[in-house]
Motif scaffolding. Structure first.
Motif, mmCIF file in Angstrom:
data_model
loop_
_atom_site.group_PDB
_atom_site.id
_atom_site.type_symbol
_atom_site.label_atom_id
_atom_site.label_comp_id
_atom_site.label_asym_id
_atom_site.label_seq_id
_atom_site.Cartn_x
_atom_site.Cartn_y
_atom_site.Cartn_z
ATOM 1 N N ALA A 90 49.620 26.859 49.973
ATOM 2 C CA ALA A 90 48.422 27.391 49.296
ATOM 3 C C ALA A 90 47.890 28.607 50.058
ATOM 4 C CB ALA A 90 47.354 26.309 49.186
ATOM 5 N N LEU A 91 47.873 28.513 51.393
ATOM 6 C CA LEU A 91 47.397 29.647 52.204
ATOM 7 C C LEU A 91 48.324 30.855 52.041
ATOM 8 C CD1 LEU A 91 45.474 30.953 54.259
ATOM 9 C CD2 LEU A 91 46.842 29.917 56.087
ATOM 10 N N ASP A 92 49.637 30.602 52.085
ATOM 11 C CA ASP A 92 50.606 31.696 51.875
ATOM 12 C C ASP A 92 50.364 32.363 50.534
ATOM 13 O OD1 ASP A 92 51.834 31.304 54.251
ATOM 14 O OD2 ASP A 92 53.596 30.252 53.446
ATOM 15 N N HIS A 93 50.095 31.536 49.537
ATOM 16 C CA HIS A 93 49.860 32.093 48.204
ATOM 17 C C HIS A 93 48.603 32.964 48.210
ATOM 18 C CE1 HIS A 93 50.071 32.601 43.951
ATOM 19 N NE2 HIS A 93 48.793 32.267 43.854
ATOM 20 N N GLU A 94 47.536 32.466 48.813
ATOM 21 C CA GLU A 94 46.296 33.254 48.855
ATOM 22 C C GLU A 94 46.504 34.581 49.589
ATOM 23 O OE1 GLU A 94 43.666 33.026 47.123
ATOM 24 O OE2 GLU A 94 44.279 31.126 46.249
ATOM 25 N N LYS A 95 47.322 34.548 50.657
ATOM 26 C CA LYS A 95 47.612 35.795 51.376
ATOM 27 C C LYS A 95 48.322 36.788 50.470
ATOM 28 C CE LYS A 95 47.573 34.134 56.122
ATOM 29 N NZ LYS A 95 48.371 33.690 57.264
ATOM 30 N N SER A 96 49.207 36.277 49.614
ATOM 31 C CA SER A 96 49.916 37.178 48.693
ATOM 32 C C SER A 96 48.934 37.742 47.661
ATOM 33 C CB SER A 96 51.092 36.460 48.016
ATOM 34 O OG SER A 96 50.654 35.660 46.940
ATOM 35 N N VAL A 97 47.963 36.937 47.257
ATOM 36 C CA VAL A 97 46.944 37.427 46.313
ATOM 37 C C VAL A 97 46.121 38.538 46.974
ATOM 38 C CG1 VAL A 97 44.880 36.827 44.966
ATOM 39 C CG2 VAL A 97 46.779 35.207 45.101
ATOM 40 N N THR A 98 45.723 38.303 48.231
ATOM 41 C CA THR A 98 44.921 39.298 48.958
ATOM 42 C C THR A 98 45.660 40.637 49.014
ATOM 43 O OG1 THR A 98 43.934 37.538 50.268
ATOM 44 C CG2 THR A 98 43.730 39.768 51.142
ATOM 45 N N LYS A 99 46.955 40.575 49.336
ATOM 46 C CA LYS A 99 47.777 41.797 49.397
ATOM 47 C C LYS A 99 47.750 42.533 48.071
ATOM 48 C CE LYS A 99 51.343 41.031 52.756
ATOM 49 N NZ LYS A 99 52.560 40.229 52.846
ATOM 50 N N ARG A 100 47.863 41.773 46.980
ATOM 51 C CA ARG A 100 47.871 42.374 45.648
ATOM 52 C C ARG A 100 46.535 43.018 45.312
ATOM 53 N NH1 ARG A 100 51.166 40.538 41.444
ATOM 54 N NH2 ARG A 100 53.075 39.625 42.229
ATOM 55 N N ILE A 101 45.454 42.338 45.700
ATOM 56 C CA ILE A 101 44.121 42.889 45.425
ATOM 57 C C ILE A 101 43.926 44.193 46.222
ATOM 58 C CG2 ILE A 101 41.618 42.482 45.615
ATOM 59 C CD1 ILE A 101 42.812 40.704 43.452
ATOM 60 N N TYR A 102 44.371 44.185 47.479
ATOM 61 C CA TYR A 102 44.269 45.403 48.308
ATOM 62 C C TYR A 102 45.059 46.543 47.665
ATOM 63 C CZ TYR A 102 42.144 42.948 52.324
ATOM 64 O OH TYR A 102 41.309 42.241 53.146
ATOM 65 N N ASN A 103 46.244 46.205 47.172
ATOM 66 C CA ASN A 103 47.084 47.198 46.531
ATOM 67 C C ASN A 103 46.405 47.762 45.275
ATOM 68 O OD1 ASN A 103 49.554 48.672 46.115
ATOM 69 N ND2 ASN A 103 50.008 47.218 44.464
ATOM 70 N N LEU A 104 45.813 46.853 44.502
ATOM 71 C CA LEU A 104 45.072 47.287 43.304
ATOM 72 C C LEU A 104 43.927 48.219 43.689
ATOM 73 C CD1 LEU A 104 44.649 44.117 41.047
ATOM 74 C CD2 LEU A 104 45.312 46.386 40.257
ATOM 75 N N MET A 105 43.223 47.848 44.758
ATOM 76 C CA MET A 105 42.091 48.660 45.214
ATOM 77 C C MET A 105 42.579 50.045 45.643
ATOM 78 S SD MET A 105 38.860 48.763 45.564
ATOM 79 C CE MET A 105 37.545 47.809 46.301
ATOM 80 N N ASP A 106 43.719 50.107 46.346
ATOM 81 C CA ASP A 106 44.286 51.402 46.771
ATOM 82 C C ASP A 106 44.593 52.274 45.553
ATOM 83 O OD1 ASP A 106 44.146 50.728 49.418
ATOM 84 O OD2 ASP A 106 46.261 50.141 49.603
ATOM 85 N N ILE A 107 45.178 51.648 44.521
ATOM 86 C CA ILE A 107 45.518 52.408 43.315
ATOM 87 C C ILE A 107 44.236 52.902 42.636
ATOM 88 C CG2 ILE A 107 46.575 52.304 41.015
ATOM 89 C CD1 ILE A 107 48.520 50.172 42.224
ATOM 90 N N ALA A 108 43.272 51.997 42.481
ATOM 91 C CA ALA A 108 42.005 52.363 41.820
ATOM 92 C C ALA A 108 41.318 53.503 42.570
ATOM 93 C CB ALA A 108 41.094 51.148 41.726
ATOM 94 N N ASN A 109 41.299 53.411 43.901
ATOM 95 C CA ASN A 109 40.673 54.466 44.703
ATOM 96 C C ASN A 109 41.439 55.780 44.553
ATOM 97 O OD1 ASN A 109 38.693 52.732 45.592
ATOM 98 N ND2 ASN A 109 39.680 52.298 47.560
ATOM 99 N N GLY A 110 42.770 55.678 44.590
ATOM 100 C CA GLY A 110 43.623 56.868 44.473
ATOM 101 C C GLY A 110 43.431 57.577 43.142
ATOM 102 N N GLU A 111 43.196 56.806 42.104
ATOM 103 C CA GLU A 111 43.033 57.390 40.764
ATOM 104 C C GLU A 111 41.563 57.678 40.470
ATOM 105 O OE1 GLU A 111 45.645 56.118 37.819
ATOM 106 O OE2 GLU A 111 47.206 56.257 39.342
ATOM 107 N N ARG A 112 40.728 57.500 41.445
ATOM 108 C CA ARG A 112 39.275 57.706 41.328
ATOM 109 C C ARG A 112 38.690 56.897 40.162
ATOM 110 N NH1 ARG A 112 36.609 62.233 41.172
ATOM 111 N NH2 ARG A 112 35.371 61.786 43.012
#
Ligand code: FE2
Ligand code: FE2
Length: 168
Positions: A90-112
């Motif tokens: 479950a913890l491993d899964h949550e870590k993978s979710v966190t990575k995905r959210i960070y990635n989404l945030m990077d894309i959103a920020n990059g695209e303003r």
């Protein structure tokens, strides 16, 4: 309207959150089979939270005038070695979710895409809690080892968990 790239990524995350619900329900089923009804309850509530996350993103995409596209969910893992193994996964899964959210945030920020960044901030804060919850139970279980009385106490405690939809 969000950019097509961001829309695709948001859709991917909606599906991933539904997949997360499925993963946690499978964990609940394992716990129930081990006569650990409180642990099972914990994961049933966790699955409800994941559906809430999916719907939060789903509603956001709709609000932004994007099209939500659902796909088939990947089958969850149904085999576990122990209750500790369940929480480690479950913890491993949550870590993978966190990575995905960070990635989404990077894309959103990059695209303003500031509206998306603002919405994603909630998920970033939520992931801190998600990882902390799993980590805390892993620590307790590691300390308890095979102490059945302690496991029973923890099971009773986790049986109290109820789903309350976040207001913010
Ligand atoms: Fe989630
Ligand atoms: Fe989660």
């Amino acid at each position: 309207m969000v950019t097509e790239k961001l829309l695709n990524e948001l859709n991917e995350q909606i599906n991933y959150e539904f997949e997360s619900a499925h993963i946690y329900l499978a964990m609940a089923a394992y716990c129930a089979d081990q006569d650990l009804e409180g642990f099972a309850n914990f994961f049933i509530v966790q699955a409800e939270e994941e559906r809430f996350h999916a719907m939060k993103l789903y509603n956001f995409v709709n609000e932004m005038g994007g099209r939500v596209v659902l796909r088939a969910l990947k089958g969850p893992e149904n085999k576990f070695d122990s209750i500790l193994d369940v929480f480690k996964k479950a913890l491993d899964h949550e870590k993978s979710v966190t990575k995905r959210i960070y990635n989404l945030m990077d894309i959103a920020n990059g695209e303003r895409e500031h509206a998306t960044s603002s919405m994603l901030r909630w998920f970033i804060d939520e992931q801190v809690e998600e990882e902390a919850t799993m980590t805390s139970i892993i620590k307790k279980l590691s300390r308890l080892k095979d102490n059945s009385h302690g496991i029973f106490m923890l099971d009773t405690q986790l049986g109290q968990r109820v789903f309350t939809p976040p207001t913010a």
